[in-house]
Design a protein around this motif. Structure first.
Motif, short mmCIF file in Angstrom:
data_model
loop_
_atom_site.label_atom_id
_atom_site.label_comp_id
_atom_site.label_asym_id
_atom_site.label_seq_id
_atom_site.Cartn_x
_atom_site.Cartn_y
_atom_site.Cartn_z
N HIS A 53 0.91 -1.12 0.06
CA HIS A 53 0.11 0.01 -0.05
C HIS A 53 1.02 1.17 0.09
O HIS A 53 1.96 1.16 0.58
N SER A 54 0.27 2.20 -0.64
CA SER A 54 1.04 3.65 -0.45
C SER A 54 -0.46 4.46 -0.88
O SER A 54 -1.23 4.34 -1.77
N PRO A 57 -0.11 5.76 -4.75
CA PRO A 57 0.04 4.67 -5.42
C PRO A 57 0.95 4.93 -6.66
O PRO A 57 0.55 6.07 -7.46
N CYS A 84 3.02 -0.16 -6.10
CA CYS A 84 2.08 0.19 -4.79
C CYS A 84 0.74 0.56 -5.33
O CYS A 84 0.93 1.30 -6.08
N ILE A 85 -0.16 -0.06 -4.55
CA ILE A 85 -1.60 0.21 -4.82
C ILE A 85 -2.17 0.97 -3.55
O ILE A 85 -1.51 0.99 -2.50
N GLN A 86 -3.25 1.41 -3.81
CA GLN A 86 -4.02 1.87 -2.56
C GLN A 86 -4.82 0.81 -2.17
O GLN A 86 -5.83 0.50 -2.52
#
Length: 132
Positions: A53-54, A57, A84-86
């Motif tokens: 996660h970020s 992203p 990175c994905i949310q």
């Protein structure tokens, strides 16, 4: 008349990258289908599950009706940069995002946006307040 509830059949499957790559149970951990709540369907996307996660992203994952997952770059990505994905919306205030991530995923976000907001240097939309 009471209807008898039919018990769902227990199924075991392998959990691990070897299993995802067609290696069957070799190297994977056997998991019971009863570990998951009742549901209509599910899918596991091993490569997507490796993305962390970020709140900012660099990738968005789109799930297609054909049961495929497509990762789309949201900006240029350097060689070796983590994808990175949310997991939660970055539109929410910092404390709300952190609370939700702790509750649902068991960690506190320390991405660049959260770190900057925690230091009071960045507004809600991610703009550096010192440069305004």
């Amino acid at each position: 008349e009471e209807e008898e509830e039919e018990e769902e059949e227990e199924v075991f499957f392998s959990w691990g990258l070897d299993a995802a790559r067609g290696g069957g149970r070799r190297g994977g951990k056997p998991v019971s289908s009863r570990c998951f709540p009742p549901h209509t369907g599910s899918a596991v996307f091993p490569l997507v599950s490796l993305m962390n996660h970020s709140c900012e992203p660099n990738v968005q994952v789109i799930y297609l009706e054909s049961n495929a997952a497509v990762a789309i770059a949201l900006r240029g990505i350097a060689d070796g940069e983590e994808l990175c994905i949310q997991y939660v919306s970055a539109e929410a205030p910092l404390e709300e995002r952190r609370r939700e991530l702790r509750r649902r995923y068991g960690f506190e976000c320390a991405c660049a946006l959260c770190t900057s907001q925690a230091r009071g240097r960045v507004g809600k939309r991610g703009r550096d307040l010192h440069s305004i």
